[in-house]
Scaffold this motif. Structure first.
Motif, short mmCIF file in Angstrom:
data_model
loop_
_atom_site.label_atom_id
_atom_site.label_comp_id
_atom_site.label_asym_id
_atom_site.label_seq_id
_atom_site.Cartn_x
_atom_site.Cartn_y
_atom_site.Cartn_z
N ARG A 73 14.02 6.82 -7.69
CA ARG A 73 14.68 5.83 -8.54
C ARG A 73 13.89 5.64 -9.83
N LYS A 74 14.54 5.03 -10.80
CA LYS A 74 13.88 4.75 -12.07
C LYS A 74 12.62 3.90 -11.85
N SER A 75 12.68 2.96 -10.91
CA SER A 75 11.52 2.11 -10.64
C SER A 75 10.34 2.92 -10.12
N ALA A 76 10.61 3.98 -9.34
CA ALA A 76 9.53 4.83 -8.84
C ALA A 76 8.91 5.63 -9.97
N VAL A 85 4.94 4.29 3.48
CA VAL A 85 4.04 5.31 4.02
C VAL A 85 2.83 5.41 3.10
N PHE A 86 1.73 5.85 3.66
CA PHE A 86 0.52 6.12 2.88
C PHE A 86 0.42 7.62 2.69
N ILE A 87 0.27 8.05 1.43
CA ILE A 87 0.15 9.47 1.12
C ILE A 87 -1.12 9.68 0.32
N SER A 88 -2.01 10.52 0.84
CA SER A 88 -3.28 10.80 0.17
C SER A 88 -3.12 11.96 -0.80
N ILE A 89 -3.78 11.82 -1.93
CA ILE A 89 -3.84 12.87 -2.93
C ILE A 89 -5.31 13.24 -3.08
N GLY A 90 -5.67 14.39 -2.60
CA GLY A 90 -7.08 14.80 -2.68
C GLY A 90 -7.96 13.86 -1.89
N LYS A 91 -9.06 13.44 -2.52
CA LYS A 91 -10.04 12.60 -1.84
C LYS A 91 -9.84 11.11 -2.12
N SER A 92 -8.82 10.75 -2.89
CA SER A 92 -8.62 9.35 -3.24
C SER A 92 -8.09 8.56 -2.04
N ALA A 93 -8.16 7.25 -2.17
CA ALA A 93 -7.54 6.40 -1.15
C ALA A 93 -6.03 6.66 -1.19
N PRO A 94 -5.34 6.47 -0.07
CA PRO A 94 -3.91 6.81 -0.05
C PRO A 94 -3.06 5.89 -0.92
N TYR A 95 -2.03 6.50 -1.52
CA TYR A 95 -1.06 5.75 -2.31
C TYR A 95 -0.01 5.17 -1.38
N LYS A 96 0.52 4.01 -1.75
CA LYS A 96 1.59 3.39 -0.98
C LYS A 96 2.92 3.84 -1.58
N VAL A 97 3.77 4.42 -0.75
CA VAL A 97 5.07 4.89 -1.21
C VAL A 97 6.14 4.10 -0.45
N PHE A 98 6.96 3.36 -1.19
CA PHE A 98 8.01 2.54 -0.61
C PHE A 98 9.33 3.29 -0.75
N ILE A 109 16.56 10.42 0.90
CA ILE A 109 15.37 9.58 0.76
C ILE A 109 15.38 9.01 -0.64
N GLU A 110 15.28 7.70 -0.74
CA GLU A 110 15.28 7.02 -2.03
C GLU A 110 13.92 6.33 -2.19
N VAL A 111 13.07 6.88 -3.05
CA VAL A 111 11.74 6.31 -3.28
C VAL A 111 11.88 5.20 -4.32
N PHE A 112 11.41 3.99 -3.96
CA PHE A 112 11.53 2.84 -4.84
C PHE A 112 10.30 2.58 -5.69
N LEU A 113 9.13 2.61 -5.06
CA LEU A 113 7.89 2.28 -5.77
C LEU A 113 6.77 3.16 -5.25
N ILE A 114 5.80 3.39 -6.13
CA ILE A 114 4.57 4.07 -5.76
C ILE A 114 3.43 3.22 -6.29
N ARG A 115 2.52 2.86 -5.41
CA ARG A 115 1.44 1.95 -5.80
C ARG A 115 0.09 2.58 -5.51
N HIS A 116 -0.84 2.41 -6.43
CA HIS A 116 -2.22 2.82 -6.21
C HIS A 116 -2.84 1.88 -5.19
N PRO A 117 -3.74 2.35 -4.36
CA PRO A 117 -4.31 1.49 -3.32
C PRO A 117 -5.00 0.23 -3.85
N TYR A 118 -5.47 0.29 -5.10
CA TYR A 118 -6.19 -0.88 -5.63
C TYR A 118 -5.35 -1.73 -6.58
N GLN A 119 -4.06 -1.42 -6.71
CA GLN A 119 -3.19 -2.28 -7.50
C GLN A 119 -2.96 -3.59 -6.77
N LYS A 120 -2.62 -4.62 -7.53
CA LYS A 120 -2.33 -5.92 -6.91
C LYS A 120 -1.20 -5.78 -5.91
#
Length: 97
Positions: free
Chosen positions: A2-5, A62-75, A83-94
């Motif tokens: 989605r545009k939001s993702a 779901v949590f998806i890891s990219i390389g050695k970073s902490a996993p990203y949150k994928v909604f 599958i409609e992906v709405f948001l992708i958040r960095h682990p340290y985002q608010k």
């Protein structure tokens, strides 16, 4: 996605730019796509259900890891076999409300 993702990915790259890190959005998008392509939804629906104010009630995260970073949150949600992906958040985002 989605545009939001897509906006989430662009926001992540802007944030990375402030730390003088290279952009990651394209790689992250391909990794998320590959993750969902490998899933067998007839056997298991990955992630956990979440409720976020002002977003559809049938979201999963779901949590998806990219390389050695902490996993990203994928909604995401499943709509008529898509599958409609709405948001992708960095682990340290608010956290989202």
């Amino acid at each position: 996605m989605r545009k939001s993702a897509i906006e989430s990915l662009l926001e992540l790259d802007r944030r990375r730019e402030t730390f003088e890190l290279p952009p990651l959005a394209t790689h992250l998008k391909h990794t998320i796509h590959a993750y969902f392509q490998e899933q067998d939804f007839t056997f298991h629906i990955p992630g956990q259900q979440v409720i976020i104010h002002k977003l559809p009630v049938d979201l999963r995260m779901v949590f998806i890891s990219i390389g050695k970073s902490a996993p990203y949150k994928v909604f995401y949600r499943i709509t008529s076999q898509n599958i409609e992906v709405f948001l992708i958040r960095h682990p340290y985002q608010k956290p989202l409300d």
